[in-house]
Design an enzyme around this catalytic site. Structure first.
Site, PDB file in Angstrom:
ATOM      1  N   ARG A 174       0.865  -1.185   0.000  1.00  0.00           N
ATOM      2  CA  ARG A 174       0.000   0.000   0.000  1.00  0.00           C
ATOM      3  C   ARG A 174       0.898   1.230   0.000  1.00  0.00           C
ATOM      4  NH1 ARG A 174      -3.155  -2.344   5.113  1.00  0.00           N
ATOM      5  NH2 ARG A 174      -4.495  -3.812   4.027  1.00  0.00           N
ATOM      6  N   ARG A 267     -10.454   3.713   6.037  1.00  0.00           N
ATOM      7  CA  ARG A 267      -8.992   3.577   5.861  1.00  0.00           C
ATOM      8  C   ARG A 267      -8.593   3.885   4.422  1.00  0.00           C
ATOM      9  NH1 ARG A 267      -6.258  -2.045   7.562  1.00  0.00           N
ATOM     10  NH2 ARG A 267      -6.996  -2.684   5.521  1.00  0.00           N
ATOM     11  N   ARG A 278     -12.900  -8.846   2.050  1.00  0.00           N
ATOM     12  CA  ARG A 278     -12.456  -8.773   3.445  1.00  0.00           C
ATOM     13  C   ARG A 278     -13.647  -8.869   4.404  1.00  0.00           C
ATOM     14  NH1 ARG A 278      -6.972  -6.535   4.268  1.00  0.00           N
ATOM     15  NH2 ARG A 278      -5.964  -6.969   2.286  1.00  0.00           N
TER      16      ARG A 278
HETATM   17  N1  LIG Z   1      -1.187 -16.392   8.519  1.00  0.00           N
HETATM   18  C1  LIG Z   1      -0.684 -15.179   8.390  1.00  0.00           C
HETATM   19  N2  LIG Z   1      -1.485 -14.113   8.289  1.00  0.00           N
HETATM   20  C2  LIG Z   1      -0.910 -12.897   8.171  1.00  0.00           C
HETATM   21  C3  LIG Z   1       0.483 -12.703   8.161  1.00  0.00           C
HETATM   22  N3  LIG Z   1       0.742 -11.389   8.039  1.00  0.00           N
HETATM   23  C4  LIG Z   1      -0.436 -10.773   7.999  1.00  0.00           C
HETATM   24  N4  LIG Z   1      -1.445 -11.669   8.084  1.00  0.00           N
HETATM   25  C5  LIG Z   1      -2.902 -11.435   8.108  1.00  0.00           C
HETATM   26  O1  LIG Z   1      -3.329 -11.183   6.807  1.00  0.00           O
HETATM   27  C6  LIG Z   1      -4.486 -10.377   6.863  1.00  0.00           C
HETATM   28  C7  LIG Z   1      -4.393  -9.265   5.861  1.00  0.00           C
HETATM   29  O2  LIG Z   1      -3.358  -8.409   6.183  1.00  0.00           O
HETATM   30  P1  LIG Z   1      -3.178  -7.046   5.377  1.00  0.00           P
HETATM   31  O3  LIG Z   1      -3.222  -7.323   3.923  1.00  0.00           O
HETATM   32  O4  LIG Z   1      -1.967  -6.358   5.895  1.00  0.00           O
HETATM   33  O5  LIG Z   1      -4.505  -6.263   5.700  1.00  0.00           O
HETATM   34  P2  LIG Z   1      -5.093  -5.623   7.040  1.00  0.00           P
HETATM   35  O6  LIG Z   1      -5.126  -6.662   8.113  1.00  0.00           O
HETATM   36  O7  LIG Z   1      -6.443  -5.215   6.612  1.00  0.00           O
HETATM   37  O8  LIG Z   1      -4.246  -4.463   7.398  1.00  0.00           O
HETATM   38  C8  LIG Z   1      -4.603  -9.908   8.311  1.00  0.00           C
HETATM   39  O9  LIG Z   1      -5.582 -10.702   8.959  1.00  0.00           O
HETATM   40  C9  LIG Z   1      -3.258 -10.220   8.904  1.00  0.00           C
HETATM   41  O10 LIG Z   1      -3.350 -10.523  10.292  1.00  0.00           O
HETATM   42  C10 LIG Z   1       1.305 -13.871   8.270  1.00  0.00           C
HETATM   43  O11 LIG Z   1       2.518 -13.835   8.281  1.00  0.00           O
HETATM   44  N5  LIG Z   1       0.684 -15.067   8.374  1.00  0.00           N
HETATM   45  N1  LIG Z   2     -11.057   1.997  18.274  1.00  0.00           N
HETATM   46  C1  LIG Z   2     -11.107   2.565  17.077  1.00  0.00           C
HETATM   47  N2  LIG Z   2     -12.085   3.441  16.793  1.00  0.00           N
HETATM   48  C2  LIG Z   2     -12.165   4.023  15.568  1.00  0.00           C
HETATM   49  N3  LIG Z   2     -11.288   3.786  14.555  1.00  0.00           N
HETATM   50  C3  LIG Z   2     -10.295   2.908  14.779  1.00  0.00           C
HETATM   51  C4  LIG Z   2     -10.151   2.270  16.035  1.00  0.00           C
HETATM   52  N4  LIG Z   2      -9.076   1.459  15.974  1.00  0.00           N
HETATM   53  C5  LIG Z   2      -8.563   1.581  14.725  1.00  0.00           C
HETATM   54  N5  LIG Z   2      -9.286   2.465  14.012  1.00  0.00           N
HETATM   55  C6  LIG Z   2      -9.094   2.849  12.601  1.00  0.00           C
HETATM   56  O1  LIG Z   2      -9.585   1.752  11.811  1.00  0.00           O
HETATM   57  C7  LIG Z   2      -8.822   1.604  10.623  1.00  0.00           C
HETATM   58  C8  LIG Z   2      -8.342   0.185  10.521  1.00  0.00           C
HETATM   59  O2  LIG Z   2      -7.355  -0.034  11.508  1.00  0.00           O
HETATM   60  P1  LIG Z   2      -6.068  -0.938  11.231  1.00  0.00           P
HETATM   61  O3  LIG Z   2      -5.173  -0.803  12.393  1.00  0.00           O
HETATM   62  O4  LIG Z   2      -5.503  -0.628   9.883  1.00  0.00           O
HETATM   63  O5  LIG Z   2      -6.766  -2.373  11.197  1.00  0.00           O
HETATM   64  P2  LIG Z   2      -6.166  -3.817  10.897  1.00  0.00           P
HETATM   65  O6  LIG Z   2      -4.675  -3.755  11.049  1.00  0.00           O
HETATM   66  O7  LIG Z   2      -6.797  -4.700  11.914  1.00  0.00           O
HETATM   67  O8  LIG Z   2      -6.582  -4.166   9.514  1.00  0.00           O
HETATM   68  C9  LIG Z   2      -7.711   2.639  10.693  1.00  0.00           C
HETATM   69  O9  LIG Z   2      -8.055   3.743   9.879  1.00  0.00           O
HETATM   70  C10 LIG Z   2      -7.650   3.023  12.166  1.00  0.00           C
HETATM   71  O10 LIG Z   2      -7.208   4.340  12.341  1.00  0.00           O
END
Ligand SMILES: Nc1nc2c(ncn2[C@@H]2O[C@H](COP(=O)(O)OP(=O)(O)O)[C@@H](O)[C@H]2O)c(=O)[nH]1
Ligand SMILES: Nc1ncnc2c1ncn2[C@@H]1O[C@H](COP(=O)(O)OP(=O)(O)O)[C@@H](O)[C@H]1O
Length: 403
Positions: A174, A267, A278
């Site tokens: 990203r 986001r 998702r």
């Molecule tokens: N099994 C596994 N899941 C992962 C790993 N790294 C990230 N993920 C999971 O993959 C999913 C997607 O991650 P990402 O594309 O970064 O999207 P986000 O969670 O929406 O920020 C999330 O549920 C992460 O926890 C990994 O090394 N192994």
């Molecule tokens: N408690 C909360 N209340 C409102 N917004 C939140 C909260 N926690 C996270 N966010 C926002 O939600 C979005 C998704 O969070 P993120 O940390 O990227 O989620 P994930 O890693 O689980 O995919 C981000 O824009 C973040 O700033």
């Protein structure tokens, strides 16, 4: 490759380990386990090899095994001690303190599992680490729930205490994501080959992309004396639960499905199609997260600050906070030139051939293996190593002290 030197076959008995020179430079050891002789070490012209070969006494053949785990750099001289028939302890001569203990696993549960995947004989290296690191923290939860935001805050507030396990993924970066920091962005073919080669602790297909935690990613954090945080999906959490890595498992839930959708959209990092995918997966993850019994703790990320405080508590950070890294290595810092003095149960007395101290007992070191945990393909932790004089009176042996 030629036949085993005759003396190997003639003289070595089950459990024996002996040291020999195959060529003028480079000492090797041979350890007998059942009908196999494990030869460890490099002759002077063999640096490119894995340093492990096996002579099978039944077939009279040499076998070059598949070698898994993080391998040591080729070393000259070492001590080899067979431990309970499933692994060989290797103490490197003339090595730095934090790199002198290695284990070659030959018949552990991990090896038996891997034996099914590979058609050759399998062995695996695991580096020995003095002391314990705190249990890693595995954080799972649906996309958009706030895992990344919580982890970032924890890492920012306690940079010397926590380290992030940087996963590999085949998804595109990203905007603002840096290779090697947020993820190791990897081509699918390369990642699939690394998975085949046993380099991953766990991996899973998530939202149509491959994600995985390499063994290296977890080890570098622990080696830095920090507590490892893994952000992985529920399938990955299950695999880690089934692995040799002892961890704390936390599942983060949204206050409602609508709020999750709102956060994911706000986001602004995914296309509509990806958001839909998702959200579909989120339903499944929420069910598995809540009901699988996999997770030790559930956190609801409604109000961010109170969720963050709960995460800190679960991470042992309530009350007085001591923001220091939990370095596991001892302060001994010597470089042993080793010889086996004696083995008694899980304590091994190592004689350092040269030393600056005057008293002989100060050149004796005890390696205590009674609390070891983990193992290949990751590190073997929980080793204890101390000068023999710290625990035994001058002149007595480890055996005498124990009796
Ligand atoms: N099994 C596994 N899941 C992962 C790993 N790294 C990230 N993920 C999971 O993959 C999913 C997607 O991650 P990402 O594309 O970064 O999207 P986000 O969670 O929406 O920020 C999330 O549920 C992460 O926890 C990994 O090394 N192994
Ligand atoms: N408690 C909360 N209340 C409102 N917004 C939140 C909260 N926690 C996270 N966010 C926002 O939600 C979005 C998704 O969070 P993120 O940390 O990227 O989620 P994930 O890693 O689980 O995919 C981000 O824009 C973040 O700033």
């Amino acid at each position: 490759m030629g036949e085993a030197p005759a003396f190997l076959l003639d003289n070595l008995q089950e459990g024996d380990t002996s040291v020999f020179d195959l060529k003028s430079k480079g000492t090797q050891t041979a350890t007998v386990i059942g009908s196999k002789i494990y030869v460890i070490g490099w002759a002077s012209d063999e640096a490119a090899t894995s340093g492990v070969r096996i002579f099978d006494k039944c077939t009279n053949q040499w076998v070059i095994p598949t070698v898994l785990g993080t391998k040591p750099k080729p070393f000259r001289g070492h001590l080899a001690v067979l431990l309970s028939g499933d692994r060989i302890l290797v103490v490197k001569e003339n090595s730095t303190f934090d790199d002198c203990i290695w284990f070659l696993e030959v018949n552990t549960q991990y090896i038996r599992q891997q034996q099914k995947n590979f058609e050759t004989q399998v062995v695996a290296w695991s580096r020995g680490v003095i002391g314990d690191a705190e249990k890693p923290i595995v954080i799972s939860g649906p996309s958009g729930v706030g895992k990344g935001t919580l982890i970032n805050k924890l890492m920012k507030e306690f940079p010397a205490m926590f380290g992030f396990s940087v996963s590999h993924t085949t998804r595109a970066p990203r905007e603002g994501e840096k290779n090697g920091v947020h993820y190791h962005f990897t081509e699918r073919g390369v990642m699939e080959q690394d998975i085949k080669d046993g380099k991953f602790l766990e991996f899973a297909s998530v939202h149509g992309n491959l994600y995985g935690t390499s063994i290296e990613a977890v080890d570098v954090v622990a080696d830095a004396g920090k507590r490892c945080i893994l952000d992985i999906d529920v399938q990955g959490a299950r695999s880690v639960r089934d692995s040799c890595l002892e961890a704390i498992f936390i599942f983060v839930c949204p206050p409602s499905f609508e709020e999750l959708e709102k956060r994911l959209r706000a986001r602004g990092t995914e296309t509509e199609e990806q958001i839909q995918k998702r959200l579909r997966n989120a339903k499944n993850e929420l069910e598995k997260g809540r009901d699988s019994g996999l997770f030790d703790h559930m956190l609801v990320n409604d109000d961010f600050d109170s969720c963050y405080e709960s995460l800190k508590k679960l991470s042992g950070l309530d009350g007085a906070i001591n923001e220091t890294p939990n370095h596991s290595s001892s302060e001994m810092g010597f470089v042993p030139l080793v010889d086996l003095a004696s083995k008694s149960g899980e304590k091994i007395l190592i004689k350092c051939k040269t030393g600056v101290q005057e008293k002989a007992s100060q050149n004796m070191v005890v390696l205590d293996l009674s609390s070891i945990k983990g193992g290949a393909p990751a590190r073997t932790r929980g080793l204890n190593m101390y000068h023999a004089e710290d625990s035994i009176p001058n002149g007595s042996t480890v055996d005498e002290k124990q009796s």
